[in-house]
Design a protein around this motif. Structure first.
Motif, short mmCIF file in Angstrom:
data_model
loop_
_atom_site.label_atom_id
_atom_site.label_comp_id
_atom_site.label_asym_id
_atom_site.label_seq_id
_atom_site.Cartn_x
_atom_site.Cartn_y
_atom_site.Cartn_z
N PRO A 45 40.01 2.10 -12.19
CA PRO A 45 40.04 1.71 -10.79
C PRO A 45 40.47 0.25 -10.65
CG PRO A 45 37.98 2.80 -11.34
CD PRO A 45 38.72 2.53 -12.62
N ALA A 46 40.55 -0.23 -9.41
CA ALA A 46 40.97 -1.60 -9.13
C ALA A 46 40.16 -2.59 -9.95
CB ALA A 46 40.80 -1.90 -7.65
N THR A 47 40.81 -3.65 -10.43
CA THR A 47 40.13 -4.60 -11.31
C THR A 47 39.79 -5.92 -10.64
OG1 THR A 47 42.24 -5.44 -12.10
CG2 THR A 47 41.23 -3.64 -13.36
N SER A 48 40.09 -6.07 -9.40
CA SER A 48 39.79 -7.31 -8.70
C SER A 48 38.36 -7.30 -8.18
CB SER A 48 40.76 -7.48 -7.53
OG SER A 48 40.36 -8.54 -6.71
N ALA A 49 37.67 -8.45 -8.32
CA ALA A 49 36.30 -8.54 -7.80
C ALA A 49 36.31 -8.46 -6.28
CB ALA A 49 35.64 -9.83 -8.27
N VAL A 50 37.39 -8.91 -5.65
CA VAL A 50 37.53 -8.81 -4.21
C VAL A 50 38.76 -7.96 -3.98
CG1 VAL A 50 37.92 -10.07 -2.08
CG2 VAL A 50 36.56 -11.11 -3.91
N ALA A 51 38.55 -6.78 -3.42
CA ALA A 51 39.66 -5.85 -3.24
C ALA A 51 39.84 -5.58 -1.76
CB ALA A 51 39.38 -4.55 -3.98
N GLY A 64 30.69 -5.70 -14.61
CA GLY A 64 31.94 -5.00 -14.88
C GLY A 64 31.98 -3.62 -14.24
N PHE A 65 30.92 -3.25 -13.51
CA PHE A 65 30.90 -1.95 -12.83
C PHE A 65 31.83 -1.97 -11.63
CE2 PHE A 65 26.40 -1.28 -14.50
CZ PHE A 65 26.76 -0.25 -15.34
N VAL A 66 32.49 -0.83 -11.39
CA VAL A 66 33.25 -0.64 -10.17
C VAL A 66 32.23 -0.65 -9.02
CG1 VAL A 66 34.70 0.96 -8.89
CG2 VAL A 66 34.98 0.74 -11.36
N MET A 67 32.53 -1.42 -7.97
CA MET A 67 31.59 -1.54 -6.86
C MET A 67 31.79 -0.42 -5.84
SD MET A 67 31.16 -5.68 -6.37
CE MET A 67 32.82 -5.95 -5.82
N GLY A 68 31.64 0.81 -6.33
CA GLY A 68 31.73 1.99 -5.47
C GLY A 68 30.34 2.42 -5.06
N GLU A 69 30.27 3.45 -4.26
CA GLU A 69 28.99 3.94 -3.77
C GLU A 69 28.06 4.28 -4.94
OE1 GLU A 69 27.20 7.54 -1.01
OE2 GLU A 69 29.32 7.02 -0.86
N ASP A 123 26.82 11.05 -9.52
CA ASP A 123 28.01 10.99 -8.66
C ASP A 123 28.83 9.76 -8.99
OD1 ASP A 123 27.27 13.31 -7.32
OD2 ASP A 123 26.47 12.26 -5.56
N TYR A 124 28.17 8.63 -9.12
CA TYR A 124 28.86 7.37 -9.44
C TYR A 124 29.57 7.46 -10.79
CZ TYR A 124 29.78 2.57 -10.70
OH TYR A 124 30.40 1.42 -11.13
N LEU A 125 28.82 7.84 -11.82
CA LEU A 125 29.38 7.86 -13.17
C LEU A 125 30.55 8.84 -13.29
CD1 LEU A 125 26.12 7.61 -15.27
CD2 LEU A 125 27.82 5.81 -14.90
N SER A 126 30.41 10.02 -12.70
CA SER A 126 31.49 11.00 -12.82
C SER A 126 32.70 10.63 -11.97
CB SER A 126 30.98 12.40 -12.48
OG SER A 126 30.52 12.46 -11.14
N THR A 127 32.49 9.86 -10.91
CA THR A 127 33.61 9.42 -10.06
C THR A 127 34.37 8.28 -10.71
OG1 THR A 127 32.48 10.10 -8.04
CG2 THR A 127 34.24 8.47 -7.81
N TYR A 128 33.67 7.25 -11.15
CA TYR A 128 34.33 6.04 -11.64
C TYR A 128 34.49 5.99 -13.15
CZ TYR A 128 33.82 4.61 -6.85
OH TYR A 128 33.91 4.57 -5.49
#
Length: 158
Positions: A45-51, A64-69, A123-128
């Protein structure tokens, strides 16, 4: 001459294992010659801290986690026992992540989650951090393949 550690209780063993793994694996993961963080890979996924909204969620600079739901739930539960890098360097289906959670609960002293929290984590782990479809290189074309014993033997017609 060796180091001998005796534990008074079985409850302390997962803590000792976690400590030893951190001491042995940590320097490799975070050394200049160690593994690259998952955030630096092009296929994630996107690698920018601010996307921006177009790019999707950013990356938490601390973990380093993707900041998704659900990322804060994962960070709050998973990094209690191990580094976030142990999560971000792995991929798996929802069933694979559920298996790993069960394994950690049965063998590593991980507490039981309520069903809603476990669903959020899965949900988070399987998505990201789901299975990769592009992790294997393309097969070499036949003309670039090395010769084999069968290919180099002349055809024998009796």
């Amino acid at each position: 001459m060796g180091l001998r550690i005796t534990l008074a209780s079985r409850e302390a063993r997962p803590l000792l294992v976690s400590l030893l793994v951190s001491l042995l694996v940590g320097p490799v993961l975070f050394s200049p010659l160690g593994l690259a963080p998952a955030a630096a890979q092009d296929d994630g996924p996107a690698t920018s801290a601010v996307a921006s909204a177009d790019e999707g969620p950013g990356i938490d600079p601390d973990s380093g986690f993707v900041m998704g739901e659900g990322w804060q739930t994962v960070k709050g539960n998973c990094t209690v026992c191990h580094s976030a890098a142990l999560v971000t360097q792995n991929r798996g289906s929802r069933d694979h992540w559920a298996y790993l959670i069960d394994w950690m609960q049965e063998t590593q002293g991980l507490w039981q989650f309520n069903p809603e929290m476990e669903d959020t984590i899965l949900d988070y782990l399987s998505t990201y951090y789901g299975p990769r479809t592009d992790a294997r290189r393309q097969n070499l074309p036949r003309h670039l393949m090395p010769p084999t014993a069968q290919a180099s033997e002349p055809d024998s017609k009796d």
